[in-house]
Design a protein around this motif. Structure first.
Motif, PDB file in Angstrom:
ATOM      1  N   ALA A   5       0.843  -1.055  -0.043  1.00 44.36           N
ATOM      2  CA  ALA A   5       0.208  -0.101  -0.059  1.00 44.36           C
ATOM      3  C   ALA A   5       0.709   1.387  -0.256  1.00 44.36           C
ATOM      4  CB  ALA A   5      -1.173  -0.159   1.632  1.00 44.36           C
ATOM      5  N   ARG A   6       1.921   1.210   1.092  1.00 46.61           N
ATOM      6  CA  ARG A   6       2.439   2.446   0.823  1.00 46.61           C
ATOM      7  C   ARG A   6       4.418   1.732   1.635  1.00 46.61           C
ATOM      8  NH1 ARG A   6      -1.238   2.786   4.493  1.00 46.61           N
ATOM      9  NH2 ARG A   6      -1.953   4.567   2.641  1.00 46.61           N
ATOM     10  N   ALA A   7       4.976   2.682   1.480  1.00 48.80           N
ATOM     11  CA  ALA A   7       6.729   2.638   1.705  1.00 48.80           C
ATOM     12  C   ALA A   7       6.380   1.339   3.353  1.00 48.80           C
ATOM     13  CB  ALA A   7       6.836   3.836   1.545  1.00 48.80           C
ATOM     14  N   SER A   8       5.300   2.009   4.090  1.00 55.31           N
ATOM     15  CA  SER A   8       5.693   1.574   5.618  1.00 55.31           C
ATOM     16  C   SER A   8       5.374   0.267   6.015  1.00 55.31           C
ATOM     17  CB  SER A   8       5.056   2.475   6.542  1.00 55.31           C
ATOM     18  OG  SER A   8       3.467   2.757   5.708  1.00 55.31           O
ATOM     19  N   CYS A   9       4.293   0.073   4.528  1.00 57.48           N
ATOM     20  CA  CYS A   9       3.839  -1.565   4.450  1.00 57.48           C
ATOM     21  C   CYS A   9       5.129  -2.346   4.155  1.00 57.48           C
ATOM     22  CB  CYS A   9       2.687  -1.619   3.746  1.00 57.48           C
ATOM     23  SG  CYS A   9       1.564  -0.817   3.945  1.00 57.48           S
ATOM     24  N   VAL A  10       6.118  -1.865   3.557  1.00 61.11           N
ATOM     25  CA  VAL A  10       7.367  -2.739   2.685  1.00 61.11           C
ATOM     26  C   VAL A  10       8.081  -3.477   4.003  1.00 61.11           C
ATOM     27  CG1 VAL A  10       8.974  -2.976   1.589  1.00 61.11           C
ATOM     28  CG2 VAL A  10       7.171  -1.307   0.764  1.00 61.11           C
ATOM     29  N   TRP A  11       7.629  -4.200   5.041  1.00 59.99           N
ATOM     30  CA  TRP A  11       8.145  -5.169   5.766  1.00 59.99           C
ATOM     31  C   TRP A  11       9.383  -5.356   5.674  1.00 59.99           C
ATOM     32  CZ3 TRP A  11       2.908  -6.429   6.566  1.00 59.99           C
ATOM     33  CH2 TRP A  11       2.370  -5.600   6.568  1.00 59.99           C
TER      34      TRP A  11
END
Length: 642
Positions: A5-11
């Motif tokens: 969804a966004r960069a913060s979701c690229v765990w």
């Protein structure tokens, strides 16, 4: 494929060979070619997204039910939300085939709408989507119900109501709602002609009250006045929301419910308060500077129910259609032929458009006289009669510049003004035809800095750059970063004060007084600068369409990239009326032609008021684009109020 969804979701960063898609924002520089982002992939080549978002929003906002709908009140916000969803549909239609298997990583309270769209796309193709949810970041919590204004503003509104002007019999009664920079001249002319006027605000406006109280102009507000009588409908039409076989009912319903959770009570109170005010005042006409946001739309709904005509006075450059069309008010008064033609392209009926000029720009002409060209030569502008400059080259009349015998020109360094635009937000994509994203915005600014650095090093040492921030720009961080990246650029950052473009006789005129030319991020202030005779170069985002062509809007040209900016800077500087200073030879310069501003020959404010009063009396008015009157059946459907 992995979808984030966004960069913060690229765990966990996807492997270099693994296809991945980022829905908001962009991947870091140097990412593999199989790592896509919607911001990079969906641009003006997918212009159907904007058209479809506008069509679907208009379908939802028809207001066929007995109550005003959430979709109608919040139609502009809904259009941008639909762009957000439809960019995902466009990616799997125009860019990449839908994979057989997909993992979607999201934050639960923010990104479920994307999951609904992906599920619809997968079901139509027999594919599989696995949803992987993470913990929501605290800073991403959604805002809740917005409370009313301060106790002081509510008390001031009550006091102003007690001592407000009494309704006079026989005088036209006009209610104005919008930006004072646009409507102040109109209000003054209405009062001068014996009309009664009131300003409509959501909350009490102290400056407007102090400015107009002595002239007998009243103020009506929505804060705390009125009861929660009405219901705002969030239902969808029986046909639903379907785009290219993808059903968007569920995310759209959830969006409208969230909007009502935040703004619903306030909007209900606004409708109720406006209804009470209009029944008491019985206005002859309601005038707005725009009709796309909730407060004007609430007033239009009430006015239509009570049989009160409405009109919009154009507030800015019609760059993106979402703020201008379709027209909710009965009529619109525009700056000139360029604006009229743009609205016609967007489907606004010709008989509802009046060409009057821009009252806000009359202040630029104060004390000026009409020259032989039919244009107004301002104090800071000297143009030779009948001469113009085309965006494709240098003026046919060149200024004679002194030489020191070396071929170099001993002239003072030029000052270049850059008008910035609003900072883009990853979670709220702009129209795809414009393609203004965080990445393309940074590229636009870097191109300007790189071109000015090259100009400083190779041509004119000491060139200065004045960065005029947009009033709604919350931070100058990106500009400070660019100043560190380009240390040779001598720049200063200026924040505007007062009205959205600054005071016409104050900050903007002062800012441009010594400027040699203007760079504009497709800003309305750039169009204003053409009235001062300055060459204006529009910076376009990569992948965006030329929304304000030079031939239509009087600018010097439109460019993308540092090389194009640099190549156009030299002929633009050669045509500057301000640089080098102290030259007596008149020089033609690109200027806002009459088709852009109809008030280049005569002031717009009296003509605007002429048209407004003709709408009150029903008499024919000059300036109408068509000859036919608009029958009531031809007006756009407007939701009932009660």
């Amino acid at each position: 494929m992995k979808v984030f969804a966004r960069a913060s979701c690229v765990w966990k960063r996807p492997r270099a060979e693994e296809p991945a898609l980022l829905l908001e924002g962009t991947w870091p520089t140097g990412s593999p070619a199989c790592h896509f982002s919607l911001d990079d992939s969906i641009d003006s080549s997918s212009a159907w997204v904007d058209d479809e978002a506008s069509r679907l929003a208009s379908l939802l906002a028809r207001g066929d039910g007995p109550h005003v709908s959430a979709a109608w009140l919040n139609e502009r916000k809904l259009r941008y939300y639909l762009v957000r969803l439809l960019r995902l549909v466009a990616f799997f239609e125009d860019v990449q085939a839908f994979p057989a298997e997909m993992d979607y990583y999201l934050q639960p309270d923010l990104d479920v709408d994307y999951a609904h769209v992906l599920a619809e796309l997968a079901a139509a193709r027999g594919a599989t989507v696995r949803v992987v949810a993470g913990n929501e970041a605290p800073e991403c919590e959604r805002p809740r119900f917005r409370r009313g204004g301060s106790i002081l503003r509510r008390f001031a509104a009550a006091v102003a109501g007690w001592f407000g002007p009494a309704v006079r019999a026989g005088a036209p009664r006009i209610v104005l709602c919008g930006n004072r920079a646009v409507l102040d001249p109109v209000c003054g002319e209405l009062v001068r002609r014996g009309c009664q006027a009131w300003w409509l605000y959501e909350e009490f406006a102290f400056r407007a009250f102090l400015r107009w109280r002595g002239a007998g102009v009243g103020q009506i507000t929505c804060g705390g006045a009125g009861k929660d009588k009405e219901r705002i409908d969030v239902s969808l039409p029986p046909s639903g929301v379907v785009c290219r076989g993808v059903n968007l009912d569920r995310p759209v319903i959830e969006f409208l419910e969230r909007t009502m959770e935040i703004d619903g009570r306030r909007q209900v109170r606004s409708i109720s308060a406006i209804d009470a005010h209009f029944r008491r005042l019985r206005p002859s006409l309601v005038v707005f500077d725009e009709d796309a946001t909730p407060l004007p739309r609430a007033a239009i709904a009430v006015a239509r129910k009570l049989g009160i005509p409405t009109a919009v006075v154009q507030h800015g450059v019609p760059r993106v259609r979402f703020g201008f069309a379709p027209l909710a008010a009965d009529n619109v008064l525009v700056w000139g032929e360029s604006s009229r033609e743009q609205l016609l392209r967007w489907g606004v009926p010709a008989e509802r458009i009046f060409v009057t000029g821009s009252p806000r720009h009359d202040a630029y002409h104060t004390g000026a006289t009409v020259g032989a060209t039919g244009r107004v030569p301002l104090a800071s502008r000297q143009c030779s009669p009948g001469a113009t400059v085309r965006a494709t080259g240098v003026s046919p009349v060149q200024r004679a510049r002194p030489s020191d015998g070396t071929g170099k020109m001993p002239v003072p360094p030029p000052e270049i003004v850059l008008f910035a635009t609003t900072l883009p937000r990853d979670e709220r994509p702009d129209a795809v035809t414009f393609h203004l994203t965080s990445a393309t915005h940074r590229e636009m600014l870097r191109a300007a800095f790189a071109a000015i650095e090259k100009l400083t090093k190779e041509r004119f040492p000491g060139t200065t750059l004045t960065l005029q921030l947009h009033p709604r720009c919350p931070t100058d961080a990106i500009f400070q970063e660019l100043l560190r990246e380009f240390p040779a650029v001598q720049a200063r950052i200026v924040r505007p004060t007062g009205s959205p473009t600054g005071s016409p006789t104050g900050s903007l005129a002062e800012r441009l007084r010594g400027a040699a030319c203007v760079l504009s991020c497709v800003s309305g202030a750039g169009i204003d600068a053409t009235l001062f005779g300055l060459p204006v170069i529009d910076l376009l985002p990569r992948g965006g369409a030329d929304l304000l062509p030079a031939a239509d809007w009087g600018t010097f040209g439109s460019v993308r990239g540092a090389d194009e900016v640099y190549r156009l800077l030299d002929p633009a500087l050669a045509c500057s009326p301000n640089w080098p200073p102290g030259r007596a030879t008149p020089l033609p310069c690109p200027a806002g032609e009459r088709r852009v501003f109809a008030n280049l020959i005569e002031p717009a404010t009296p003509k605007t008021v002429d048209v407004l009063l003709s709408l009150v009396s029903g008499a024919p008015a000059s300036g109408r684009a068509g000859e036919r009157e608009t029958p009531s059946s031809a007006l756009p459907p407007c939701p009932a109020v009660g």
